[in-house]
Write a protein that holds these residues in place. Sequence first.
Motif, PDB file in Angstrom:
ATOM      1  N   LEU A   1     -68.467 -88.168 -22.132  1.00  0.00           N
ATOM      2  CA  LEU A   1     -68.532 -86.848 -22.756  1.00  0.00           C
ATOM      3  C   LEU A   1     -68.665 -85.716 -21.757  1.00  0.00           C
ATOM      4  O   LEU A   1     -68.546 -84.540 -22.142  1.00  0.00           O
ATOM      5  CB  LEU A   1     -69.719 -86.795 -23.734  1.00  0.00           C
TER       6      LEU A   1
ATOM      7  N   ASP B   1     -66.841 -84.520 -19.210  1.00  0.00           N
ATOM      8  CA  ASP B   1     -65.663 -83.651 -19.068  1.00  0.00           C
ATOM      9  C   ASP B   1     -65.399 -82.865 -20.339  1.00  0.00           C
ATOM     10  O   ASP B   1     -65.053 -81.672 -20.291  1.00  0.00           O
ATOM     11  CB  ASP B   1     -64.436 -84.476 -18.698  1.00  0.00           C
ATOM     12  N   TYR B   2     -65.543 -83.527 -21.480  1.00  0.00           N
ATOM     13  CA  TYR B   2     -65.287 -82.850 -22.756  1.00  0.00           C
ATOM     14  C   TYR B   2     -66.278 -81.711 -22.965  1.00  0.00           C
ATOM     15  O   TYR B   2     -65.882 -80.597 -23.345  1.00  0.00           O
ATOM     16  CB  TYR B   2     -65.396 -83.853 -23.901  1.00  0.00           C
TER      17      TYR B   2
ATOM     18  N   ARG C   1     -65.579 -78.745 -20.542  1.00  0.00           N
ATOM     19  CA  ARG C   1     -64.382 -77.998 -20.944  1.00  0.00           C
ATOM     20  C   ARG C   1     -64.630 -77.216 -22.234  1.00  0.00           C
ATOM     21  O   ARG C   1     -64.221 -76.050 -22.362  1.00  0.00           O
ATOM     22  CB  ARG C   1     -63.212 -78.976 -21.125  1.00  0.00           C
ATOM     23  N   LYS C   2     -65.303 -77.842 -23.179  1.00  0.00           N
ATOM     24  CA  LYS C   2     -65.543 -77.199 -24.475  1.00  0.00           C
ATOM     25  C   LYS C   2     -66.520 -76.033 -24.350  1.00  0.00           C
ATOM     26  O   LYS C   2     -66.324 -74.968 -24.973  1.00  0.00           O
ATOM     27  CB  LYS C   2     -66.079 -78.245 -25.462  1.00  0.00           C
TER      28      LYS C   2
ATOM     29  N   THR D   1     -68.500 -83.632 -31.612  1.00  0.00           N
ATOM     30  CA  THR D   1     -68.809 -84.300 -30.342  1.00  0.00           C
ATOM     31  C   THR D   1     -68.700 -85.814 -30.502  1.00  0.00           C
ATOM     32  O   THR D   1     -68.198 -86.505 -29.605  1.00  0.00           O
ATOM     33  CB  THR D   1     -70.211 -83.896 -29.870  1.00  0.00           C
TER      34      THR D   1
ATOM     35  N   ALA E   1     -65.043 -86.739 -30.511  1.00  0.00           N
ATOM     36  CA  ALA E   1     -64.495 -86.731 -29.154  1.00  0.00           C
ATOM     37  C   ALA E   1     -64.958 -87.961 -28.372  1.00  0.00           C
ATOM     38  O   ALA E   1     -64.182 -88.558 -27.613  1.00  0.00           O
ATOM     39  CB  ALA E   1     -64.911 -85.457 -28.430  1.00  0.00           C
TER      40      ALA E   1
ATOM     41  N   ALA F   1     -62.546 -90.936 -26.812  1.00  0.00           N
ATOM     42  CA  ALA F   1     -62.595 -91.289 -25.391  1.00  0.00           C
ATOM     43  C   ALA F   1     -62.993 -92.757 -25.198  1.00  0.00           C
ATOM     44  O   ALA F   1     -62.485 -93.429 -24.291  1.00  0.00           O
ATOM     45  CB  ALA F   1     -63.589 -90.376 -24.674  1.00  0.00           C
TER      46      ALA F   1
END
Length: 425
Positions: free
Chosen positions: A294, A296-297, A300-301, A330, A333, A337
């Motif tokens: 999580l 990177d997500y 970025r988010k 979340t 996501a 992933a």
Amino acid sequence: MDMQALISESQNLWQQLGQHPWLDTAISLGTLLLIAFIVGRLVHFLLLHSMRLLSRQAPLRWLDALLDSKVFNRLAQMAPSLIIQFGLVLVPGLGDKAEQFLRNLALAVTLLFLTLASSALLSALLVLYGRTSHARTRSIKGYIQLAKMVLYIFSSIVIIATLIDRSPLLLLSGLGAMSAVILLIYKDTLLSFVASVQLTSNDSLRVGDWIEMPQFGADGDVVDITLHTVKVQNFDKTIVSIPTWRLMAESFKNWRGMQQAGGRRIKRCLHLDASAVGFLTTEQEQRLRQVSLLSDYLERKQAELRQWNAAQGGHGELSANRRRLTNIGTFRAYAEAYLKAHPSIHPDMTCMVRQLEPGAQGIPLEVYCFTRTTDWLEYERIQADLFDYLLALLPEFDLNLFQQPSGHDLRQGLQDGSARATAHA
């Protein structure tokens, strides 16, 4: 003296036979039958014995198939009727009508065994084809059965025409007038043949295919394709026979495409409790940032959200004007992933986690992906492991799975309510 007496008795016997022509004819006919029987047994022994020796010295697959199908047995059985057919001219005193009748009878027997030999040859061809690699995908059993049926029909016409000493064309012309009745009788056969040709030419069905046809209770592997029926062995080991023509008249599902693609689809929903959906707090964001899948997500988010909220100016102070991370988004996501990083999920096929329309069963979160294997047992294990993990991970995102209240839930709720009422009293 004894020799002269024997010669005299022989002469008297021949004189008596001369006085009774029918007796001479009967003895000659019996002798012919005996010779035909002996020659038939001799031909049978020599032919089979030589073929077996040949098959032992030089193993030939086609010769073994002919022996097992009894082709040579049927050919050897033609010898007695051939001997009788051509030996009737040597029987004295046999009338023209009787000779013609016996010759026609012998010819009919010859044709009968020739038909049986041809049928055995077709069976041998089916066995030989079954040993090839093409037999695993395409069956010719229906064509062999149709060829045998045509062979028996025309042989029956020729044999009957031989017995009644008439031309087979007369019988065929009579059958032409009965074509409507024949089509009615063989309706299913003709429909099955056409369906078999279409299934084979379009490559719609093969032996070994996994098919589903709920209207016939079929859900398993195709084990045999014949002229009239297709046999399906269900996974509970029961056998279902489906008329061949019904496979063209009605729809069925063939799983061959899935097996050839090398991946099997997982499509299952997690129904989340809508009351547990909410925004992530700062503490939750910090804790989830430590999750490797999580990081990177979230980075970025959050950058995207900061840019959006900064563009709102003074209006961004209001909660309704600000964008924030949610626990369900979340989790979605993270689940996507996790699937893409899973070693058992096919990387070159569709992989996503999507939210469906909320309903009375909560918020459906659908997992859509493909496994790397098509094996049923391995597929079910992978699917169970995925959902076991995702279900156990829901509390990490402060989410709950939706579940209809059971008797235990209602009983516990009544007890809690009673306890609270007692405490207030």
